[in-house]
Design an enzyme around this catalytic site. Structure first.
Site, short mmCIF file in Angstrom:
data_model
loop_
_atom_site.label_atom_id
_atom_site.label_comp_id
_atom_site.label_asym_id
_atom_site.label_seq_id
_atom_site.Cartn_x
_atom_site.Cartn_y
_atom_site.Cartn_z
CE LYS A 81 33.42 27.87 47.27
NZ LYS A 81 33.81 28.23 45.66
CG ASP B 243 30.81 33.59 48.77
OD1 ASP B 243 31.50 34.31 48.17
OD2 ASP B 243 30.13 32.62 48.36
NE ARG C 273 27.31 32.57 38.47
CZ ARG C 273 28.48 32.43 37.62
NH1 ARG C 273 27.86 32.12 36.37
NH2 ARG C 273 29.46 32.24 38.18
N1 BES Z 1 32.21 32.28 46.33
C1 BES Z 1 32.65 31.76 44.91
C2 BES Z 1 33.85 32.94 44.38
C3 BES Z 1 34.87 32.95 44.90
C4 BES Z 1 36.12 32.39 44.55
C5 BES Z 1 35.02 34.05 45.89
C6 BES Z 1 37.46 32.83 45.46
C7 BES Z 1 36.08 34.34 46.49
C8 BES Z 1 37.58 33.63 46.36
C9 BES Z 1 31.53 31.74 44.03
O1 BES Z 1 30.43 31.36 44.53
C10 BES Z 1 31.91 30.47 43.32
O2 BES Z 1 32.23 29.34 43.83
N2 BES Z 1 32.21 30.79 41.96
C11 BES Z 1 32.76 29.49 40.95
C12 BES Z 1 31.98 29.78 39.83
C13 BES Z 1 31.74 28.55 38.99
C14 BES Z 1 31.34 27.33 39.34
C15 BES Z 1 31.16 28.84 37.59
C16 BES Z 1 34.07 29.98 40.60
O3 BES Z 1 34.66 31.11 40.41
O4 BES Z 1 34.86 28.84 40.78
ZN ZN Z 2 30.10 29.26 45.01
ZN ZN Z 3 29.99 31.90 46.39
#
Ligand code: BES
Ligand code: ZN
Ligand code: ZN
Length: 486
Positions: free
Chosen positions: A261, A272, A335
């Site tokens: 990230k 998370d 997921r």
């Molecule tokens: N844990 C994150 C989602 C998230 C984002 C939770 C902001 C709380 C606040 C999840 O694992 C993630 O990183 N999702 C990605 C998916 C993408 C790579 C398809 C996202 O939402 O950007």
């Molecule tokens: Zn993630």
């Molecule tokens: Zn996540």
């Protein structure tokens, strides 16, 4: 934690107090003086929802305050209850600043549900994650409640639920260095045993021998072992024949993995595992209060980190149920671990599977931080019940479509499916990925927008909110197998 005491109005001592003023003249209950009533009515005329503070000085010059919260009884029940929760949070802030620890609560022209909502708001806003702080704010320690509103047992039941919500917040607020998968599993084992429920913890070896390929893959980059926790609450005479399965995302920390990230996107990712914490707290609250429903929780836990051994984009994982998954992005890790948990839950023939997960930024972009993005597969009736309940407790859900066309977006050239689709409809393709593994009626709850508030959000506070526990608890409380059968 607040100690609640029920007491007859006449015995509510002359300490600082809160008075909820619905639609009658409040003279009956507290000995308001004539001038005070005139003043109150005047304030109320100007603003039907005014918070009026009456200060009284005794001969020694000591001041006691009465916080009179006016409220407009013309709203819908759900809205007026939510308003009272929020008023309670405002009052809590004032009490904290005034360093008040003991307070009495009474009211006139309000019903028990409204008093309960107010106490709920007061309790939930009286929470702080302050164990690492030298200087702690003053919080309420004792609240005396007018016993016209509840029986002891009714109040006790609510308090047990509120305590679980605060406990969930504690778990979510702990950073990864204090709470990794192993420690969280140990805590749940301890809590479960205290509550008299069955707890099973799979360690790394068992996870490997069960071939939970998803959980193993995400865990590869971690220096810590993964855990898979199963909680089971089975009352003597459950209303349901088959269990309700609660599945919760337990990513103890989400760096994104090799798809790390960027910038400040990593902040708050200790939250998370809020899905797992929510589901554990819900099940424990149901057990505390002996709800007549057989419930199981399936909680996969690991952190998601880059390392020399971390799983990578292009990897192809064989999941617990044999499905092969092409990894497109290692940051879509939730997921992957949830899919194994859902697949594992299938074997218990649950009459309903519900998951909660901080799954996608897309859910937050779609509906903001006001509610939960929800999807269902073969669970139209339970979803309708969940929607009704969600409006009642004001932890609302917005249902997204699950059209078959979305399935096309996660088809892979090299495996059965892939772990993300295109930029559009990101929270739906995430849900579709999970639904692929569910062999029973299934509801997916994406709580990414509500699980953690970086700035204070009324009685949810700052940081972990516990949002969703009241919803799921209320759902279980009203759950009737009839809703299952068409
Ligand atoms: N844990 C994150 C989602 C998230 C984002 C939770 C902001 C709380 C606040 C999840 O694992 C993630 O990183 N999702 C990605 C998916 C993408 C790579 C398809 C996202 O939402 O950007
Ligand atoms: Zn993630
Ligand atoms: Zn996540």
């Amino acid at each position: 934690m607040i100690q609640f005491k029920l007491s007859p109005t006449t015995e509510i001592p002359a300490i600082d107090s809160i008075f909820l003023f619905g639609d009658e003249v409040p003279a009956k209950v507290l000995p308001f003086k004539k001038e005070e009533i005139a003043y109150l009515l005047n304030c109320r005329k100007q603003d039907a929802e005014a918070l009026v503070v009456l200060n009284r000085y005794n001969k020694e010059g000591i001041c006691t305050s009465i916080y009179v919260q006016n409220f407009d009884a013309n709203l819908s029940p759900a809205e007026s209850q939510e308003k009272l929760r929020r008023s309670a949070a405002t009052i809590q802030e004032r009490l904290s600043k005034a360093k008040i620890e003991h307070i009495a609560v009474s009211g006139e022209g309000i019903i028990p549900e409204e008093m309960a909502a107010f106490l709920e708001g007061l309790t939930l806003s009286n929470y702080r994650f302050d164990r690492y702080k030298a200087k702690k704010e003053t919080l309420l320690s004792e609240v005396i409640v007018d016993n016209r509103f509840f029986k002891q047992d009714e109040l006790d039941r609510s308090v047990r639920l509120w305590n679980r919500i605060c406990q969930c917040r504690d778990w979510v607020n702990e950073p990864i260095m204090a709470l990794n998968a192993e420690k969280f599993a140990n805590i749940l084992k301890e809590e479960g045993e205290k509550a008299g429920i069955k707890v099973t913890v799979f360690g790394q070896k068992q996870i490997e021998s069960l071939k939970m390929g998803g959980l193993i893959a995400v865990n590869k980059g971690s220096v810590d072992e993964a855990r898979f926790v199963i909680l089971e609450y089975k009352p003597k005479r459950p209303l349901n024949t088959n269990p309700i399965a609660l599945v919760g995302k337990g990513i103890m920390y989400d760096t994104g993995g090799l798809n790390i990230k960027p910038e400040d996107y990593m902040q708050e990712m200790k939250s998370d595992m809020a899905g797992a914490a929510t589901m554990a707290a819900t099940l424990l609250a149901a057990a505390d209060n002996q709800l007549p429903i057989h419930i199981m929780a399936f909680l996969p836990m690991t952190d998601n980190r880059p390392s020399g051994n971390a799983y990578a984009a292009d990897d192809i994982i064989t999941m617990y149920d044999g499905t092969t998954v092409e990894v497109v992005n290692t940051d879509a890790e939730g997921r992957i671990i949830l899919a194994d948990a859902i697949a594992y839950a299938n074997q218990f023939n649950p009459e309903l599977i519900i998951d909660a997960a901080t799954l996608t930024g897309a859910a937050v972009r779609a509906i903001g931080t006001y509610g939960i993005a929800a999807m269902q597969q073969n669970a139209e009736n339970p979803m309708n019940l969940l929607r009704i309940v969600s409006n009642q407790v004001y932890e609302r859900i917005a249902e997204f479509p699950f059209w078959k066309e979305y399935d096309e977006l996660i088809k892979s050239e090299v495996a059965d499916i892939k772990n993300c689709g295109i930029a559009q409809a990101g929270c739906i393709t995430a849900g579709k990925f999970l639904a692929h593994f569910a062999k029973h009626p299934y509801i997916h709850l994406d709580i990414a927008g509500v699980a953690y508030y970086p700035k204070k959000e009324s009685f949810y506070g700052v940081g972990a909110s516990g949002f969703g526990i009241r919803l799921l608890y209320a759902f279980l409380q009203t759950y009737d197998i009839a809703t299952q059968k068409n």
